[in-house]
Design a protein around this motif. Sequence first.
Motif, PDB file in Angstrom:
ATOM      1  N   ARG A   1      23.109 -10.158  44.782  1.00 57.35           N
ATOM      2  CA  ARG A   1      21.675 -10.232  45.080  1.00 57.35           C
ATOM      3  C   ARG A   1      21.172  -8.956  45.729  1.00 57.35           C
ATOM      4  O   ARG A   1      19.994  -8.634  45.643  1.00 57.35           O
ATOM      5  CB  ARG A   1      21.387 -11.428  45.993  1.00 57.35           C
ATOM      6  CG  ARG A   1      21.692 -12.779  45.359  1.00 57.35           C
ATOM      7  CD  ARG A   1      21.276 -13.916  46.278  1.00 57.35           C
ATOM      8  NE  ARG A   1      21.556 -15.215  45.698  1.00 57.35           N
ATOM      9  CZ  ARG A   1      22.713 -15.836  45.813  1.00 57.35           C
ATOM     10  NH1 ARG A   1      23.713 -15.268  46.477  1.00 57.35           N
ATOM     11  NH2 ARG A   1      22.897 -17.023  45.244  1.00 57.35           N
ATOM     12  N   SER A   2      22.035  -8.221  46.406  1.00 56.59           N
ATOM     13  CA  SER A   2      21.620  -7.004  47.100  1.00 56.59           C
ATOM     14  C   SER A   2      22.809  -6.052  47.181  1.00 56.59           C
ATOM     15  O   SER A   2      23.956  -6.429  46.873  1.00 56.59           O
ATOM     16  CB  SER A   2      21.102  -7.314  48.505  1.00 56.59           C
ATOM     17  OG  SER A   2      22.148  -7.830  49.316  1.00 56.59           O
TER      18      SER A   2
ATOM     19  N   SER B   1      20.512  -3.604  56.941  1.00 55.85           N
ATOM     20  CA  SER B   1      21.078  -2.574  56.072  1.00 55.85           C
ATOM     21  C   SER B   1      21.712  -1.471  56.908  1.00 55.85           C
ATOM     22  O   SER B   1      21.320  -1.229  58.054  1.00 55.85           O
ATOM     23  CB  SER B   1      19.987  -1.976  55.173  1.00 55.85           C
ATOM     24  OG  SER B   1      19.434  -2.957  54.322  1.00 55.85           O
ATOM     25  N   SER B   2      22.668  -0.788  56.330  1.00 55.20           N
ATOM     26  CA  SER B   2      23.217   0.399  56.978  1.00 55.20           C
ATOM     27  C   SER B   2      22.248   1.561  56.780  1.00 55.20           C
ATOM     28  O   SER B   2      21.343   1.501  55.942  1.00 55.20           O
ATOM     29  CB  SER B   2      24.575   0.754  56.372  1.00 55.20           C
ATOM     30  OG  SER B   2      24.428   1.101  54.993  1.00 55.20           O
ATOM     31  N   LEU B   3      22.441   2.638  57.536  1.00 60.08           N
ATOM     32  CA  LEU B   3      21.551   3.782  57.419  1.00 60.08           C
ATOM     33  C   LEU B   3      21.639   4.400  56.031  1.00 60.08           C
ATOM     34  O   LEU B   3      20.606   4.725  55.421  1.00 60.08           O
ATOM     35  CB  LEU B   3      21.904   4.833  58.482  1.00 60.08           C
ATOM     36  CG  LEU B   3      21.102   6.136  58.440  1.00 60.08           C
ATOM     37  CD1 LEU B   3      19.618   5.867  58.602  1.00 60.08           C
ATOM     38  CD2 LEU B   3      21.603   7.108  59.498  1.00 60.08           C
TER      39      LEU B   3
ATOM     40  N   PRO C   1      20.765  -9.058  39.877  1.00 62.63           N
ATOM     41  CA  PRO C   1      20.937  -7.628  39.595  1.00 62.63           C
ATOM     42  C   PRO C   1      22.405  -7.236  39.436  1.00 62.63           C
ATOM     43  O   PRO C   1      23.296  -7.866  40.001  1.00 62.63           O
ATOM     44  CB  PRO C   1      20.323  -6.944  40.826  1.00 62.63           C
ATOM     45  CG  PRO C   1      19.454  -7.977  41.458  1.00 62.63           C
ATOM     46  CD  PRO C   1      20.081  -9.289  41.147  1.00 62.63           C
ATOM     47  N   THR C   2      22.612  -6.210  38.644  1.00 58.48           N
ATOM     48  CA  THR C   2      23.950  -5.652  38.449  1.00 58.48           C
ATOM     49  C   THR C   2      24.053  -4.329  39.193  1.00 58.48           C
ATOM     50  O   THR C   2      23.159  -3.485  39.093  1.00 58.48           O
ATOM     51  CB  THR C   2      24.233  -5.435  36.956  1.00 58.48           C
ATOM     52  OG1 THR C   2      24.140  -6.691  36.269  1.00 58.48           O
ATOM     53  CG2 THR C   2      25.630  -4.854  36.750  1.00 58.48           C
TER      54      THR C   2
ATOM     55  N   GLU D   1      28.667  -4.911  48.334  1.00 63.25           N
ATOM     56  CA  GLU D   1      29.725  -4.285  49.128  1.00 63.25           C
ATOM     57  C   GLU D   1      30.622  -5.331  49.775  1.00 63.25           C
ATOM     58  O   GLU D   1      31.843  -5.153  49.846  1.00 63.25           O
ATOM     59  CB  GLU D   1      29.103  -3.374  50.185  1.00 63.25           C
ATOM     60  CG  GLU D   1      28.421  -2.140  49.598  1.00 63.25           C
ATOM     61  CD  GLU D   1      27.901  -1.207  50.668  1.00 63.25           C
ATOM     62  OE1 GLU D   1      28.025  -1.557  51.870  1.00 63.25           O
ATOM     63  OE2 GLU D   1      27.376  -0.127  50.330  1.00 63.25           O
ATOM     64  N   GLU D   2      30.034  -6.427  50.252  1.00 62.43           N
ATOM     65  CA  GLU D   2      30.845  -7.499  50.836  1.00 62.43           C
ATOM     66  C   GLU D   2      31.797  -8.091  49.797  1.00 62.43           C
ATOM     67  O   GLU D   2      32.955  -8.396  50.091  1.00 62.43           O
ATOM     68  CB  GLU D   2      29.928  -8.580  51.400  1.00 62.43           C
ATOM     69  CG  GLU D   2      29.146  -8.131  52.641  1.00 62.43           C
ATOM     70  CD  GLU D   2      28.201  -9.213  53.131  1.00 62.43           C
ATOM     71  OE1 GLU D   2      28.188 -10.303  52.510  1.00 62.43           O
ATOM     72  OE2 GLU D   2      27.472  -8.973  54.109  1.00 62.43           O
ATOM     73  N   ALA D   3      31.291  -8.251  48.552  1.00 56.03           N
ATOM     74  CA  ALA D   3      32.144  -8.794  47.497  1.00 56.03           C
ATOM     75  C   ALA D   3      33.299  -7.837  47.190  1.00 56.03           C
ATOM     76  O   ALA D   3      34.423  -8.269  46.917  1.00 56.03           O
ATOM     77  CB  ALA D   3      31.316  -9.042  46.239  1.00 56.03           C
TER      78      ALA D   3
END
Length: 407
Positions: A23-24, A117-119, A2-3, A29-31
């Motif tokens: 992938r998610s 996941s975060s809220l 996914p993009t 966000e980590e990238a």
Amino acid sequence: MPTFRYRAYSGAGDLLEGEIEARSGDEAEEALFRRGLTPFETREASSSSGASVLSQLSFGRRAPGAAQIAAFTREFATLEQADVPLDHSLRILSAQSAAPAMRELAQEILARIVDGSSLSDALSRRPDVFGAEYVNVVREGEAVGKVGPALTDLADMLERQIELRARIQSALVYPALLITLALISTGVVLGTLVPSIAPIFADNGKAMPSGLQLIMDAQANAGTIGLVLAIIAAVVLLLRKMAQTRPTWRIAIARFYLRLPVVGPLLAQFATARFARTLGSMIKAGVPLLQGLESARAAVVNAFLNDELASVIDSVRGGGQLSGALGAIPFIPAVAPQMISIGEETGQLDVMLLRVATMFERGTQRSIERAMGLLTPVLTILIAAVVGALIMTVMDAVLSINDLAGK
């Protein structure tokens, strides 16, 4: 893979936009963090337009109503401000909720939280329930560790919206009844009296009164009139759809609305209130000014003002004052920049923004209530004029029949 579309802050404080494959959402966000960026918003590009429909299909149930979301937010805020752990809060909300839709919603959010996941990310997976403004406020609250106050501000905002909507609906009950009765009366006149009277003139070879002739011509050409109205409606809908895909059109239409004599100032006050409420809540929660401005801008739905606020953000990023930049925007009430300037000088910008929001929210509410109060007598006069004109037309025809009988 996914993009994801992202908006993120660089180390210099610049807001950057772009796309990244992951992938998610969490991995995206980590990238971004690895690139030295601080994510402000990430969403999947390929499925954002159909997320709401897919979400509803996947769960097969109706989305909760506005009142249920407001109650959920209020209870959630109470638990968070009591320092109850996030997962425990969601379990409590799931257990005590009487509505199946809200119980399943809490369980769904809890499942995503447990998965890591975060809220805000969990809430963003249900765009049919939680709008972008809601998610952004929660995300900023997470960033500064003040989710409870952020949820409290959201609950206050939702409750005010529900209260205003309820007042408007209550005020529209009587006008709706008037319109219904007027339509019934008009239908009786046009459907029974007029067809009974018109043949009498034709049988006697006399011309019908002009009013009655106009009604008969309208009935005879009802198909053509309906077709013309349908074409006009289709053209309006087409233009509206085209405007949604053309930013310049949307901005021009929004500016036109703001220029309207009565509606324009009301829209400007409403937009100013939403902007000030969102920004004030963000700053009060400890969010940096630039990030708060981005969220506050997203809360303004008027396309013209939304576009103008981009220049405000650029001005503040360049070292300018918020009050000065807002004062340069057309249609913004002059008192708003003045009060914000006082807040900047005294170091109480958040307090002054919330006061501005409260002032304009009350002003908007009073204006709407006055408009609703005037609606009933105005509709009464208009309906009386329409029905009276029809009755006079019929009475004129009846008197003409009497003249025919006398001859």
